[in-house]
Design a protein around this motif. Structure first.
Motif, PDB file in Angstrom:
ATOM      1  N   PHE A 135       0.814  -1.206   0.000  1.00  0.00           N
ATOM      2  CA  PHE A 135       0.000   0.000   0.000  1.00  0.00           C
ATOM      3  C   PHE A 135       0.854   1.266   0.000  1.00  0.00           C
ATOM      4  N   ASP A 136       0.421   2.252  -0.798  1.00  0.00           N
ATOM      5  CA  ASP A 136       1.114   3.540  -0.919  1.00  0.00           C
ATOM      6  C   ASP A 136       0.115   4.647  -0.597  1.00  0.00           C
ATOM      7  N   ALA A 137       0.177   5.190   0.612  1.00  0.00           N
ATOM      8  CA  ALA A 137      -0.797   6.192   1.052  1.00  0.00           C
ATOM      9  C   ALA A 137      -0.618   7.498   0.282  1.00  0.00           C
ATOM     10  N   GLY A 138      -1.673   7.911  -0.400  1.00  0.00           N
ATOM     11  CA  GLY A 138      -1.640   9.178  -1.111  1.00  0.00           C
ATOM     12  C   GLY A 138      -0.591   9.264  -2.200  1.00  0.00           C
ATOM     13  N   HIS A 139      -0.169   8.126  -2.728  1.00  0.00           N
ATOM     14  CA  HIS A 139       0.848   8.065  -3.790  1.00  0.00           C
ATOM     15  C   HIS A 139       2.181   8.689  -3.355  1.00  0.00           C
ATOM     16  N   ARG A 140       2.468   8.647  -2.046  1.00  0.00           N
ATOM     17  CA  ARG A 140       3.706   9.265  -1.570  1.00  0.00           C
ATOM     18  C   ARG A 140       4.929   8.637  -2.220  1.00  0.00           C
ATOM     19  N   CYS A 141       4.978   7.308  -2.253  1.00  0.00           N
ATOM     20  CA  CYS A 141       6.144   6.627  -2.823  1.00  0.00           C
ATOM     21  C   CYS A 141       6.262   6.918  -4.317  1.00  0.00           C
ATOM     22  N   LEU A 142       5.149   6.806  -5.021  1.00  0.00           N
ATOM     23  CA  LEU A 142       5.147   7.055  -6.460  1.00  0.00           C
ATOM     24  C   LEU A 142       5.632   8.470  -6.756  1.00  0.00           C
ATOM     25  N   ARG A 143       5.116   9.441  -6.043  1.00  0.00           N
ATOM     26  CA  ARG A 143       5.488  10.842  -6.279  1.00  0.00           C
ATOM     27  C   ARG A 143       6.965  11.082  -5.947  1.00  0.00           C
ATOM     28  N   ALA A 144       7.437  10.516  -4.835  1.00  0.00           N
ATOM     29  CA  ALA A 144       8.830  10.727  -4.447  1.00  0.00           C
ATOM     30  C   ALA A 144       9.789  10.132  -5.473  1.00  0.00           C
ATOM     31  N   TYR A 145       9.425   8.980  -6.019  1.00  0.00           N
ATOM     32  CA  TYR A 145      10.281   8.345  -7.021  1.00  0.00           C
ATOM     33  C   TYR A 145      10.331   9.184  -8.297  1.00  0.00           C
ATOM     34  N   ILE A 146       9.177   9.568  -8.796  1.00  0.00           N
ATOM     35  CA  ILE A 146       9.133  10.317 -10.053  1.00  0.00           C
ATOM     36  C   ILE A 146       9.783  11.694  -9.893  1.00  0.00           C
ATOM     37  N   GLN A 147       9.569  12.320  -8.761  1.00  0.00           N
ATOM     38  CA  GLN A 147      10.141  13.644  -8.524  1.00  0.00           C
ATOM     39  C   GLN A 147      11.667  13.610  -8.447  1.00  0.00           C
ATOM     40  N   GLY A 148      12.217  12.553  -7.827  1.00  0.00           N
ATOM     41  CA  GLY A 148      13.644  12.556  -7.535  1.00  0.00           C
ATOM     42  C   GLY A 148      14.536  11.746  -8.449  1.00  0.00           C
ATOM     43  N   VAL A 149      13.960  10.942  -9.359  1.00  0.00           N
ATOM     44  CA  VAL A 149      14.782   9.984 -10.089  1.00  0.00           C
ATOM     45  C   VAL A 149      15.810  10.661 -11.001  1.00  0.00           C
ATOM     46  N   ARG A 150      15.516  11.866 -11.492  1.00  0.00           N
ATOM     47  CA  ARG A 150      16.485  12.554 -12.363  1.00  0.00           C
ATOM     48  C   ARG A 150      17.812  12.797 -11.660  1.00  0.00           C
ATOM     49  N   THR A 151      17.773  12.984 -10.347  1.00  0.00           N
ATOM     50  CA  THR A 151      18.993  13.329  -9.612  1.00  0.00           C
ATOM     51  C   THR A 151      19.983  12.176  -9.545  1.00  0.00           C
ATOM     52  N   VAL A 152      19.522  10.940  -9.821  1.00  0.00           N
ATOM     53  CA  VAL A 152      20.413   9.780  -9.715  1.00  0.00           C
ATOM     54  C   VAL A 152      20.664   9.115 -11.064  1.00  0.00           C
ATOM     55  N   LEU A 153      20.114   9.660 -12.138  1.00  0.00           N
ATOM     56  CA  LEU A 153      20.306   9.083 -13.462  1.00  0.00           C
ATOM     57  C   LEU A 153      21.577   9.613 -14.118  1.00  0.00           C
ATOM     58  N   SER A 154      22.302   8.731 -14.784  1.00  0.00           N
ATOM     59  CA  SER A 154      23.415   9.146 -15.626  1.00  0.00           C
ATOM     60  C   SER A 154      22.845   9.860 -16.854  1.00  0.00           C
ATOM     61  N   PRO A 155      23.681  10.557 -17.645  1.00  0.00           N
ATOM     62  CA  PRO A 155      23.156  11.310 -18.794  1.00  0.00           C
ATOM     63  C   PRO A 155      22.292  10.479 -19.740  1.00  0.00           C
ATOM     64  N   GLU A 156      22.637   9.231 -19.956  1.00  0.00           N
ATOM     65  CA  GLU A 156      21.847   8.361 -20.835  1.00  0.00           C
ATOM     66  C   GLU A 156      21.062   7.322 -20.043  1.00  0.00           C
ATOM     67  N   GLY A 157      20.867   7.591 -18.741  1.00  0.00           N
ATOM     68  CA  GLY A 157      20.220   6.619 -17.867  1.00  0.00           C
ATOM     69  C   GLY A 157      18.748   6.434 -18.156  1.00  0.00           C
ATOM     70  N   ARG A 158      18.220   5.275 -17.716  1.00  0.00           N
ATOM     71  CA  ARG A 158      16.820   4.922 -17.937  1.00  0.00           C
ATOM     72  C   ARG A 158      16.145   4.642 -16.593  1.00  0.00           C
ATOM     73  N   ALA A 159      14.953   5.210 -16.414  1.00  0.00           N
ATOM     74  CA  ALA A 159      14.199   5.061 -15.170  1.00  0.00           C
ATOM     75  C   ALA A 159      12.999   4.155 -15.394  1.00  0.00           C
ATOM     76  N   PHE A 160      12.930   3.073 -14.620  1.00  0.00           N
ATOM     77  CA  PHE A 160      11.836   2.108 -14.721  1.00  0.00           C
ATOM     78  C   PHE A 160      11.085   2.038 -13.401  1.00  0.00           C
ATOM     79  N   LEU A 161       9.821   1.642 -13.479  1.00  0.00           N
ATOM     80  CA  LEU A 161       9.051   1.372 -12.270  1.00  0.00           C
ATOM     81  C   LEU A 161       8.069   0.248 -12.554  1.00  0.00           C
ATOM     82  N   GLY A 162       7.771  -0.490 -11.502  1.00  0.00           N
ATOM     83  CA  GLY A 162       6.833  -1.598 -11.611  1.00  0.00           C
ATOM     84  C   GLY A 162       5.549  -1.287 -10.879  1.00  0.00           C
ATOM     85  N   LEU A 163       4.421  -1.446 -11.567  1.00  0.00           N
ATOM     86  CA  LEU A 163       3.094  -1.316 -10.981  1.00  0.00           C
ATOM     87  C   LEU A 163       2.204  -2.382 -11.609  1.00  0.00           C
TER      88      LEU A 163
END
Length: 236
Positions: free
Chosen positions: A164-192
């Motif tokens: 369970f993810d209350a109020g989409h907190r986890c989803l929002r935190a991942y999408i908001q912050g993932v750019r900060t850890v990606l390499s220039p050609e990096g790819r961001a995936f998520l499972g739902l």
């Protein structure tokens, strides 16, 4: 399955998703194994850590993710460590795994040692908080909690946080912050899954400048009622 991800009329309702989440938790409560077999390997499971045998999700993502030799891989919510270890054994040269649950982090370390995955580092942290400053990764992945909690429902605790993810907190935190850890050609995936809130996924992704693409999907035992979906975030 590839291409743009769109909601389908056959997806369960929010109430159905919540009921399915409760059923998954009840299934977990009946499990007492300390070892399991998945993806052709034997794994250790510590008490309180999500048991990958109650769902096809872990095996599906372990097959669907595009691990490439010589790349750096980051997993959020590593659980028992199956995905992180698979990444290392597939040739990823640097694997960092993080989870809010110290038992999950220890479980990941044990399974890395069990399979000789020397390139795996695991640390306790909430989403990206444990990632060393300045480190970037070629592939980032999180098998997110599938089910959004109903309005007014208290936050999930313990192993319930894996479902369970209350109020989409986890989803929002991942999408908001993932750019900060990606390499220039990096790819961001998520499972739902099809029991997730697809409209919220697209809405939150759009707010942070991402498009959502469905890269793979499958339904199989032991939870054929759930379609597991691997999404990729692509910059608009």
């Amino acid at each position: 399955m590839t291409g743009a991800a769109d909601p389908t009329a056959s997806d369960p309702t929010a109430a159905d998703g919540y009921a399915n989440g409760l059923f998954i938790l009840s299934r977990m409560a009946r499990r007492r194994e300390c070892q399991f077999t998945l993806l052709g390997r034997s794994w250790e499971l510590l008490p309180g850590v999500f048991p990958p045998t109650v769902s096809a999700a872990t095996a599906f993502y372990g097959r669907a993710l595009p691990f490439r030799p010589g790349t750096a891989f980051l997993e959020i919510g590593c659980g028992s460590g199956v995905i992180a270890v698979q990444a290392a054994l597939a040739g990823c040269s640097r694997v960092f795994a993080t989870d809010v649950d110290p038992s999950a982090v220890e479980n990941t370390r044990r399974n890395a040692r069990r399979h000789g995955a020397t390139g795996v580092t695991a640390a306790v942290g909430d989403v990206f908080s444990a990632v060393p400053p300045g480190e970037h990764y070629d592939i980032v992945f999180w098998n997110l909690p599938y089910v959004n909690l109903p309005a007014g429902h208290p936050d999930a605790t313990g192993i319930g946080r894996t479902v369970f993810d209350a109020g989409h907190r986890c989803l929002r935190a991942y999408i908001q912050g993932v750019r900060t850890v990606l390499s220039p050609e990096g790819r961001a995936f998520l499972g739902l899954g099809n029991i997730s809130d697809h409209e919220a996924l697209c809405r939150i992704a759009d707010a942070y400048g991402w498009a959502v693409r469905l890269r793979a999907a499958a339904s199989e035992e032991p939870d054929p009622e759930v379609e597991h979906r691997l999404f990729e975030l692509t910059a608009r």
